[in-house]
Structures are given as structure tokens and as C-alpha cells.
Scaffold this active site. Sequence first.
Site, PDB file in Angstrom:
ATOM      1  N   GLU A  74     135.416  76.205  -9.625  1.00  0.00           N
ATOM      2  CA  GLU A  74     135.642  77.522 -10.238  1.00  0.00           C
ATOM      3  C   GLU A  74     134.351  78.290 -10.082  1.00  0.00           C
ATOM      4  OE1 GLU A  74     135.091  80.393 -12.324  1.00  0.00           O
ATOM      5  OE2 GLU A  74     135.465  79.324 -14.199  1.00  0.00           O
ATOM      6  N   CYS A 109     132.981  84.599 -16.150  1.00  0.00           N
ATOM      7  CA  CYS A 109     133.544  84.673 -14.802  1.00  0.00           C
ATOM      8  C   CYS A 109     134.730  85.621 -14.726  1.00  0.00           C
ATOM      9  CB  CYS A 109     133.979  83.275 -14.348  1.00  0.00           C
ATOM     10  SG  CYS A 109     132.647  82.068 -14.281  1.00  0.00           S
TER      11      CYS A 109
END
Length: 453
Positions: free
Chosen positions: A225, A259
Site C-alpha cells: 500500500e 494516504c
Amino acid sequence: MFIAINPATGEEIERRALDSSALREQKIATIAHEQQSWQTLSLEARGACLIRLAGLLQQQQARLARIISREMGKPLKQAEGEIAKCALLCRHVAGHGAAALTTIAVPMDAGRARIQFEPLGVLFGIMPWNFPFWQVFRFAVPALFAGNGILIKHAPNVPGCAAAITELFHAAGINAFEHLYIDTEMAADVIANARIAAVSLTGSRRAGRAVAACAGRHLKKSLLELGGADPYLVLADADLDRAAQACVAGRLLNSGQTCIAAKRWIVVDAVYDAFRDKAMQQLAAAVVGDPMAPSTTAGPMAREDLRRTLHAQVEQSIDAGARLILGGSLPEEGPGFFYPVTLLENVVPGMPAFDEELFGPVACLIRAADEEEAVHLANQSDFGLGAAVFSRDTRRALEVAARLQAGNVAINDFVKSDPRLPFGGVRQSGYGRELSEFGMREFVNIKSVRIAG
């Protein structure tokens, strides 16, 4: 060396030496042994441990939240929410995880077959600092429930969080969990270790490339990720008050250091000026200050080097033609690593503010002629983690969402991870999924067993 510095004051909190190679090997061997015992427990027994873990998180929520705020600067109320979300995940997996791992009977033309889900072994997680509890729990809790053992490399600026998390797991009866105080070079050695079955990383693209290459050399599964430059599309029929509120909240959460933050606001020309005014009012009202203060909207950035990098991206974007309409200047004096809430407009492809991930309280306004250009601009990125669409017409919003290259899309809200939904990205935002039944099966051996008739 793991060094914790209070980002609100710049003062050192503590430092911890790196694990020696002997200690590192000892921890790996211990977890490999503990995992063998852990996987023999029933799903019910593992779930009971997770319920105990949830209770410990709730009991110690205030103390744990203060550790987070002190080490990486998250506003205290948000830190408390992070702990609460970890407890929610534990209870959800304990209550619903078995459905994803129950053996499936498959009828055959001759005989019968079954598909069963078995743990891979010991998993290695390389975790970031921005959600020092949630990121670990998001990876570890489903994997542990599936019978795996877990080793974690935490970010070097959150050693207190690392120690507290391990204490919690052990107190809940989960001994197949441990953390390592190691640097990047040592992490490569851990991935290569024969006892490690797979690796998960949440971090930068550069780190992702290194981890994927190392895992590939040793034929081990990896999950990545790697962040994003999430586009938020505001269409002509959007509720602009709702859109502005969600865009600002999604940009300033965790002081912009997430993020899935609302990083690129792509607004169609018909409502651009009205949206800009509403968003400006909310941004201007944000309070940057002490993360322990209840009134604080955005705390400091976690490290001084991160603040320098963000400011350089802002300046480079301005030099390339972006217009600064709020914030954008480094504080001339005062302790800590604070950065003002900032808004750039006239942002176009080729600027850092458009092409790169800005990890901090900086929003970018992008004008699109119409819906078609908005979708084009949204997809004009190497990333593909999150996105959002704002429209009063749900069917239309869903049609736009289907055209966006992202792993997660929100309609009339900002993107959030949820234990019930798979989470992950596409393109250079990484691969693999965490959470939900899909995440539960990410680190298992999906074994087919055929029984002759």
C-alpha cells in the site's frame, strides 16, 4: 536507532537501540514456534483473544492516544478515534472473520472436493508512522485470526507505540506477535529469512519497489500500500456545502498526513468559484496548534524532514505556475514542526502538487471544463488508491466512479477504511487487499482437496 521526538516541541522523548542480529534471529525463531501453537487454536479461541484485545484497547484508550500524539503529533481526539477503530476491528474480525475461513464443500462429477484456508506461517509487516496503531492492527488482526504469526517493523520515530502494541497483544494472550527494532537494511535480511512466509508494506513507492524486489528474489508473497494523490471530483449538481466540508475534512485529517487524504480537488467550471469560496472559509477557520488541545484542527508534521519536503513541493509548484491563496510559508520561529493550512489553485499536470503525493495540510484546486475533463484529470496520475465524487444524482456519481482508476471510491464523502470493506490500491498505489473477507484471505493457503468417489 529508534528516536522519538515530540513534533510539537522538537524535544527528544526517548531513543532505543536497534536489535542485534542475534536478538533479531531469536525473535524470529520465537514467533515461528509460537505460530505453530497459535494455529492449532480454534477460530473461536483466537476470536476470544481478539475480544480481550479490544477490551484492553478501550480500557487504555486515553493512555495509548497520548503516546500517539506525543510521538507523531496527531490531534488527541483523532488519536483516541484511532484506538477506538482498532478495537472495532478486533470485535468485527472475532464476530465475522470465520465466514471467510470456513471450509467450502464443492460437488464434483465423481467424488467430492473441498476448499480450505490455512495460514502461511510467519508474516513480516513494515509499517508507517502516520497511523501507528491502526496500520498495524489492519494488517495483523485478520492475519492472526487466520492462524499466522506476525513480526512488525515499525517506523523509527514511534518506538513507544511499538512497545505498547506488543504489550497489548501479549496481554490478550496472543504471543504469536512481536516487533523488531531494525533499520531498512535489516528488513531485507528479515524478508530473506527462511522462516518468513510473506511481507506487507505500507509506505512510499521507493520502499515498495525495494520490498517487492526482495520478496520476489526469495519467491515470497508481498502486499503493498503505497499512498496516493486522491482526486475528489465536484460535479455541477453537487451539494457544495457538503462537498466543501468533506474535502476539507478529508484533507486535514491527521494533519494531512494520510494516504487517502483529499489531495486533488477537481471542480467543474460551473461551480468552481462557489466551491472555492466555501472551501476557503473552512480552511481559513482551521486551527493549527498543540495536538493535545481540544480546539486543534491540525497538529504538527511528524518530522522536520517531512516538513521541508512538503514546503519544497509547494514552492516548486508555485514556480511552475500554481497560485498560492492561503498559507504556504514556513513559520519563522517557534518550536515544533508546524506547517500552515495551505491552498494552491491553478494546479495542472507537471507540477508536484498534481503529480506527487503531498503529505501534509496542503490542498490543491484544479479547474475542469466539465465532467469529462474532470474524469480525465483524475486518472492522469500514476496513483490509484482513493477517489471521491460529489453529485446529488447517485446514479450519475456511480457512473463516474466506475470510470475512476482507484481501489476505493466515496460518493458525497471522503474516503475511509472500514473493517467490512476491502482496502487497497491499483497502479503505483500498490496491490493486494486488507480488511473484509478479501483481506482475510490475502495471507492464507487456499488449498483444494479432492476426494475420489
